[in-house]
Write a protein that holds these residues in place. Structure first.
Motif, PDB file in Angstrom:
ATOM      1  N   ASN A 186     -13.501 -14.399  44.475  1.00 49.04           N
ATOM      2  CA  ASN A 186     -13.626 -12.950  44.343  1.00 49.04           C
ATOM      3  C   ASN A 186     -14.942 -12.533  44.995  1.00 49.04           C
ATOM      4  OD1 ASN A 186     -14.010 -10.274  43.578  1.00 49.04           O
ATOM      5  ND2 ASN A 186     -13.204 -10.575  41.515  1.00 49.04           N
ATOM      6  N   PRO A 187     -14.900 -11.823  46.119  1.00 52.62           N
ATOM      7  CA  PRO A 187     -16.151 -11.464  46.806  1.00 52.62           C
ATOM      8  C   PRO A 187     -17.012 -10.478  46.035  1.00 52.62           C
ATOM      9  CG  PRO A 187     -14.282 -10.347  47.815  1.00 52.62           C
ATOM     10  CD  PRO A 187     -13.710 -11.308  46.810  1.00 52.62           C
ATOM     11  N   HIS A 188     -16.484  -9.920  44.946  1.00 55.54           N
ATOM     12  CA  HIS A 188     -17.222  -8.903  44.198  1.00 55.54           C
ATOM     13  C   HIS A 188     -17.751  -9.401  42.855  1.00 55.54           C
ATOM     14  CE1 HIS A 188     -15.595  -6.182  47.180  1.00 55.54           C
ATOM     15  NE2 HIS A 188     -14.369  -6.527  46.839  1.00 55.54           N
ATOM     16  N   GLN A 189     -17.278 -10.552  42.396  1.00 52.45           N
ATOM     17  CA  GLN A 189     -17.680 -11.002  41.059  1.00 52.45           C
ATOM     18  C   GLN A 189     -17.599 -12.517  40.947  1.00 52.45           C
ATOM     19  OE1 GLN A 189     -15.365  -9.200  37.966  1.00 52.45           O
ATOM     20  NE2 GLN A 189     -16.412 -10.268  36.309  1.00 52.45           N
ATOM     21  N   SER A 190     -18.609 -13.125  40.346  1.00 49.28           N
ATOM     22  CA  SER A 190     -18.604 -14.572  40.112  1.00 49.28           C
ATOM     23  C   SER A 190     -17.669 -14.922  38.966  1.00 49.28           C
ATOM     24  CB  SER A 190     -20.017 -15.064  39.775  1.00 49.28           C
ATOM     25  OG  SER A 190     -20.837 -15.084  40.913  1.00 49.28           O
ATOM     26  N   ARG A 191     -17.177 -16.138  38.976  1.00 48.06           N
ATOM     27  CA  ARG A 191     -16.310 -16.616  37.898  1.00 48.06           C
ATOM     28  C   ARG A 191     -17.132 -16.890  36.633  1.00 48.06           C
ATOM     29  NH1 ARG A 191     -14.538 -21.835  40.823  1.00 48.06           N
ATOM     30  NH2 ARG A 191     -16.727 -21.575  41.468  1.00 48.06           N
ATOM     31  N   ARG A 192     -16.451 -16.931  35.534  1.00 47.44           N
ATOM     32  CA  ARG A 192     -17.106 -17.252  34.263  1.00 47.44           C
ATOM     33  C   ARG A 192     -16.918 -18.715  33.878  1.00 47.44           C
ATOM     34  NH1 ARG A 192     -15.861 -12.007  30.350  1.00 47.44           N
ATOM     35  NH2 ARG A 192     -16.866 -10.441  31.702  1.00 47.44           N
ATOM     36  N   SER A 193     -15.957 -19.381  34.521  1.00 45.00           N
ATOM     37  CA  SER A 193     -15.735 -20.806  34.249  1.00 45.00           C
ATOM     38  C   SER A 193     -15.165 -21.446  35.499  1.00 45.00           C
ATOM     39  CB  SER A 193     -14.766 -20.998  33.067  1.00 45.00           C
ATOM     40  OG  SER A 193     -13.492 -20.470  33.382  1.00 45.00           O
ATOM     41  N   ALA A 194     -15.312 -22.764  35.622  1.00 45.43           N
ATOM     42  CA  ALA A 194     -14.803 -23.504  36.772  1.00 45.43           C
ATOM     43  C   ALA A 194     -14.440 -24.910  36.339  1.00 45.43           C
ATOM     44  CB  ALA A 194     -15.839 -23.554  37.883  1.00 45.43           C
ATOM     45  N   GLN A 195     -13.359 -25.446  36.910  1.00 48.75           N
ATOM     46  CA  GLN A 195     -12.909 -26.797  36.593  1.00 48.75           C
ATOM     47  C   GLN A 195     -13.258 -27.723  37.744  1.00 48.75           C
ATOM     48  OE1 GLN A 195      -8.693 -27.233  36.074  1.00 48.75           O
ATOM     49  NE2 GLN A 195      -8.829 -29.389  35.485  1.00 48.75           N
ATOM     50  N   LEU A 196     -14.211 -28.602  37.542  1.00 46.94           N
ATOM     51  CA  LEU A 196     -14.590 -29.577  38.554  1.00 46.94           C
ATOM     52  C   LEU A 196     -13.892 -30.902  38.281  1.00 46.94           C
ATOM     53  CD1 LEU A 196     -18.430 -28.907  38.866  1.00 46.94           C
ATOM     54  CD2 LEU A 196     -16.618 -28.116  40.374  1.00 46.94           C
ATOM     55  N   SER A 197     -13.793 -31.709  39.325  1.00 45.87           N
ATOM     56  CA  SER A 197     -13.144 -33.003  39.179  1.00 45.87           C
ATOM     57  C   SER A 197     -13.998 -33.940  38.328  1.00 45.87           C
ATOM     58  CB  SER A 197     -12.910 -33.630  40.554  1.00 45.87           C
ATOM     59  OG  SER A 197     -12.449 -34.959  40.427  1.00 45.87           O
ATOM     60  N   ARG A 198     -13.340 -34.754  37.509  1.00 50.28           N
ATOM     61  CA  ARG A 198     -14.050 -35.760  36.715  1.00 50.28           C
ATOM     62  C   ARG A 198     -14.328 -37.021  37.524  1.00 50.28           C
ATOM     63  NH1 ARG A 198     -10.614 -35.510  30.999  1.00 50.28           N
ATOM     64  NH2 ARG A 198     -11.018 -33.282  30.561  1.00 50.28           N
ATOM     65  N   HIS A 199     -13.729 -37.109  38.693  1.00 48.21           N
ATOM     66  CA  HIS A 199     -13.903 -38.290  39.537  1.00 48.21           C
ATOM     67  C   HIS A 199     -15.242 -38.208  40.276  1.00 48.21           C
ATOM     68  CE1 HIS A 199      -9.652 -39.570  39.077  1.00 48.21           C
ATOM     69  NE2 HIS A 199      -9.461 -38.278  38.931  1.00 48.21           N
ATOM     70  N   SER A 200     -15.686 -39.354  40.768  1.00 49.67           N
ATOM     71  CA  SER A 200     -16.887 -39.378  41.593  1.00 49.67           C
ATOM     72  C   SER A 200     -16.577 -38.696  42.924  1.00 49.67           C
ATOM     73  CB  SER A 200     -17.341 -40.821  41.826  1.00 49.67           C
ATOM     74  OG  SER A 200     -16.312 -41.565  42.457  1.00 49.67           O
ATOM     75  N   ASN A 201     -17.587 -38.526  43.735  1.00 51.17           N
ATOM     76  CA  ASN A 201     -17.422 -37.771  44.972  1.00 51.17           C
ATOM     77  C   ASN A 201     -16.347 -38.377  45.877  1.00 51.17           C
ATOM     78  OD1 ASN A 201     -18.030 -35.721  46.768  1.00 51.17           O
ATOM     79  ND2 ASN A 201     -19.441 -37.021  47.910  1.00 51.17           N
ATOM     80  N   PHE A 202     -15.578 -37.517  46.511  1.00 54.98           N
ATOM     81  CA  PHE A 202     -14.530 -37.975  47.424  1.00 54.98           C
ATOM     82  C   PHE A 202     -14.397 -36.957  48.542  1.00 54.98           C
ATOM     83  CE2 PHE A 202     -12.784 -35.588  43.909  1.00 54.98           C
ATOM     84  CZ  PHE A 202     -11.914 -34.671  44.488  1.00 54.98           C
ATOM     85  N   THR A 203     -13.811 -37.397  49.653  1.00 54.13           N
ATOM     86  CA  THR A 203     -13.644 -36.560  50.832  1.00 54.13           C
ATOM     87  C   THR A 203     -12.164 -36.290  51.067  1.00 54.13           C
ATOM     88  OG1 THR A 203     -15.655 -37.414  51.877  1.00 54.13           O
ATOM     89  CG2 THR A 203     -14.033 -36.392  53.320  1.00 54.13           C
ATOM     90  N   LEU A 204     -11.838 -35.042  51.375  1.00 54.02           N
ATOM     91  CA  LEU A 204     -10.468 -34.668  51.713  1.00 54.02           C
ATOM     92  C   LEU A 204     -10.304 -34.738  53.226  1.00 54.02           C
ATOM     93  CD1 LEU A 204     -10.216 -31.438  49.503  1.00 54.02           C
ATOM     94  CD2 LEU A 204      -9.838 -33.814  48.812  1.00 54.02           C
ATOM     95  N   ARG A 205      -9.174 -35.297  53.677  1.00 46.21           N
ATOM     96  CA  ARG A 205      -8.908 -35.374  55.117  1.00 46.21           C
ATOM     97  C   ARG A 205      -7.416 -35.210  55.374  1.00 46.21           C
ATOM     98  NH1 ARG A 205     -12.613 -40.246  57.738  1.00 46.21           N
ATOM     99  NH2 ARG A 205     -14.539 -39.759  56.611  1.00 46.21           N
ATOM    100  N   THR A 206      -7.076 -34.458  56.408  1.00 49.48           N
ATOM    101  CA  THR A 206      -5.677 -34.366  56.815  1.00 49.48           C
ATOM    102  C   THR A 206      -5.354 -35.522  57.754  1.00 49.48           C
ATOM    103  OG1 THR A 206      -6.193 -32.946  58.718  1.00 49.48           O
ATOM    104  CG2 THR A 206      -5.704 -31.856  56.611  1.00 49.48           C
ATOM    105  N   GLU A 207      -4.091 -35.892  57.806  1.00 49.45           N
ATOM    106  CA  GLU A 207      -3.661 -36.984  58.669  1.00 49.45           C
ATOM    107  C   GLU A 207      -3.371 -36.452  60.063  1.00 49.45           C
ATOM    108  OE1 GLU A 207      -0.209 -40.484  58.874  1.00 49.45           O
ATOM    109  OE2 GLU A 207      -0.172 -38.951  57.304  1.00 49.45           O
ATOM    110  N   ALA A 208      -4.007 -37.030  61.072  1.00 51.51           N
ATOM    111  CA  ALA A 208      -3.787 -36.624  62.459  1.00 51.51           C
ATOM    112  C   ALA A 208      -2.651 -37.456  63.039  1.00 51.51           C
ATOM    113  CB  ALA A 208      -5.059 -36.799  63.277  1.00 51.51           C
ATOM    114  N   ASP A 209      -1.414 -37.012  62.811  1.00 50.36           N
ATOM    115  CA  ASP A 209      -0.259 -37.793  63.233  1.00 50.36           C
ATOM    116  C   ASP A 209       0.601 -37.091  64.274  1.00 50.36           C
ATOM    117  OD1 ASP A 209       0.726 -35.807  61.644  1.00 50.36           O
ATOM    118  OD2 ASP A 209       1.789 -37.113  60.246  1.00 50.36           O
ATOM    119  N   GLU A 210       0.163 -35.913  64.762  1.00 52.53           N
ATOM    120  CA  GLU A 210       0.909 -35.229  65.795  1.00 52.53           C
ATOM    121  C   GLU A 210      -0.017 -34.373  66.649  1.00 52.53           C
ATOM    122  OE1 GLU A 210       3.841 -32.773  63.955  1.00 52.53           O
ATOM    123  OE2 GLU A 210       2.389 -31.524  62.906  1.00 52.53           O
ATOM    124  N   SER A 211       0.443 -34.060  67.848  1.00 59.66           N
ATOM    125  CA  SER A 211      -0.302 -33.169  68.731  1.00 59.66           C
ATOM    126  C   SER A 211       0.372 -31.805  68.733  1.00 59.66           C
ATOM    127  CB  SER A 211      -0.355 -33.735  70.154  1.00 59.66           C
ATOM    128  OG  SER A 211       0.946 -33.754  70.735  1.00 59.66           O
TER     129      SER A 211
END
Length: 373
Positions: free
Chosen positions: A319-344
């Motif tokens: 919301n560009p006008h208001q901050s959230r009051r709560s947020a759910q973060l992952s319980r896992h340690s840090n990880f990286t998201l990546r898409t699979e490059a399988d097509e052109s």
């Protein structure tokens, strides 16, 4: 649709004049230099500005190459072809048969026909035949035919992920989730040291020309053995809990031809946000930004996206006008998201097809996030 008609006028007078009325009759807007210039030789700047406003570029190849501009050593049509390719614009090419092409036009036609993908090509003998074929193609475009074509890759591409490279990382150590977007041209031999040096010298100006960065923002170039980079500082300072949209933070060009961007995600007082609605538009905007740099020229490319430090981002709505009051973060340690490059995909992914490409990429990233499961 705005349909730009590109060709030399000599030898194609009847065809050009007939297409203008035809396109109008189909409910679209024809764009050609005769309508905005009183001169017999079109202004290069005016032509390229008109082309930038078009949705489709229709090229007619006739016997004449056209007036050569001293700035580029090329004709207007040649300049427009290169600009349309760089923008990933839908291109329709029609070659006139049974006429003798002058040598420069033979060379230009060979360049156009060397690209087997991403371009619709046809030929004609008479004006009526050309009109029939153009009507059919415009109706296909009206029906929503995608400007993209996809092809499975037979081997994994040599993509460089910025998160794996700690050599130049202006945000290293800040633990800030960053959106990475990578575009790798296929069948490209790579840039020589000399070419990389030349592009490096112009990279800051290319970035500013896109209009994405304010003129008063200081851009910092740097160089390593295999790439050049320009870092972009964050915008005007805001209070720590104020909602902030995602911002471009770095542009890289590798010797392989790969162009990469990094950007912050939208955030508020509770941290970065992986927004399923905002993320596709941010990726599409970055794709178009890469296209507007006018560096990638090959007709087929590989596109991949990722998010670093993603455990510190939550899947939520921004919301560009208001901050959230709560947020759910992952319980896992840090990880990286990546898409699979399988097509052109065709170069239109950096222009007219950016939104279509961005959708699957963003959905793949959101699905991978641990809190989305």
């Amino acid at each position: 649709m705005n349909i730009f008609i590109s060709s030399a006028r000599r030898g194609l007078e009847e065809e050009r004049d007939s297409l203008s009325g035809l396109i109008s009759a189909l409910g679209h807007m024809p764009v050609r230099f005769e309508d905005f210039s009183a001169q017999t030789t079109p202004s290069r700047e005016a032509c390229l500005a008109a082309l930038a406003s078009a949705d489709v570029c229709l090229f007619l190849l006739g016997p004449k190459y056209g007036h050569i501009f001293p700035e580029t050593g090329q004709s207007a049509t040649h300049d427009e072809w290169m600009a349309a390719r760089a923008a990933g614009m839908t291109r329709l090419v029609y070659r006139k048969l049974n006429v003798e092409f002058e040598p420069a036009q033979v060379d230009f036609t060979r360049i156009v026909q060397a690209y087997a993908t991403g371009v619709f090509r046809d030929s004609f003998e008479t004006t009526s035949e050309l009109q029939t074929k153009v009507v059919q193609k415009i109706r296909e475009l009206d029906a929503g035919t995608s400007p993209l074509s996809f092809a499975r890759l037979t081997e994994s591409p040599d993509l460089r992920w910025t998160v794996d490279d700690k050599g130049i990382n202006p945000l290293a150590g800040n633990n800030v989730p960053l959106l990475e977007l990578h575009v790798l041209p296929l069948n490209f031999v790579g840039h020589s040291d000399r070419e990389l040096e030349q592009i490096s010298a112009s990279l800051v100006d290319r970035i500013r020309t896109t209009g994405l960065i304010r003129g008063d923002v200081a851009l910092t170039p740097s160089r390593s053995q295999d790439h050049v980079a320009v870092s972009v500082p964050s915008g005007r300072p805001r209070s720590w809990d104020a909602p902030q949209p995602g911002e471009l933070s770095e542009v890289r060009l590798y010797k392989t031809g790969q162009v990469s961007t990094r950007a912050t995600l939208p955030k508020d007082g509770l941290g970065s946000i992986l927004d399923p609605e905002a993320l596709p538009q941010q990726i599409a905007d970055l794709l178009k930004f890469i296209g507007s740099l006018n560096i990638v020229q090959q007709d087929r490319i590989v596109v991949a996206a990722g998010v670093s430090c993603s455990a510190l981002a939550s899947v939520d709505r921004f919301n560009p006008h208001q901050s959230r009051r709560s947020a759910q973060l992952s319980r896992h340690s840090n990880f990286t998201l990546r898409t699979e490059a399988d097509e052109s995909v065709t170069l239109a992914a950096l222009g007219a097809g950016a939104e279509e490409v961005a959708g699957p990429l963003s959905r793949a990233l959101v699905r991978q996030h641990r809190t989305a499961r």
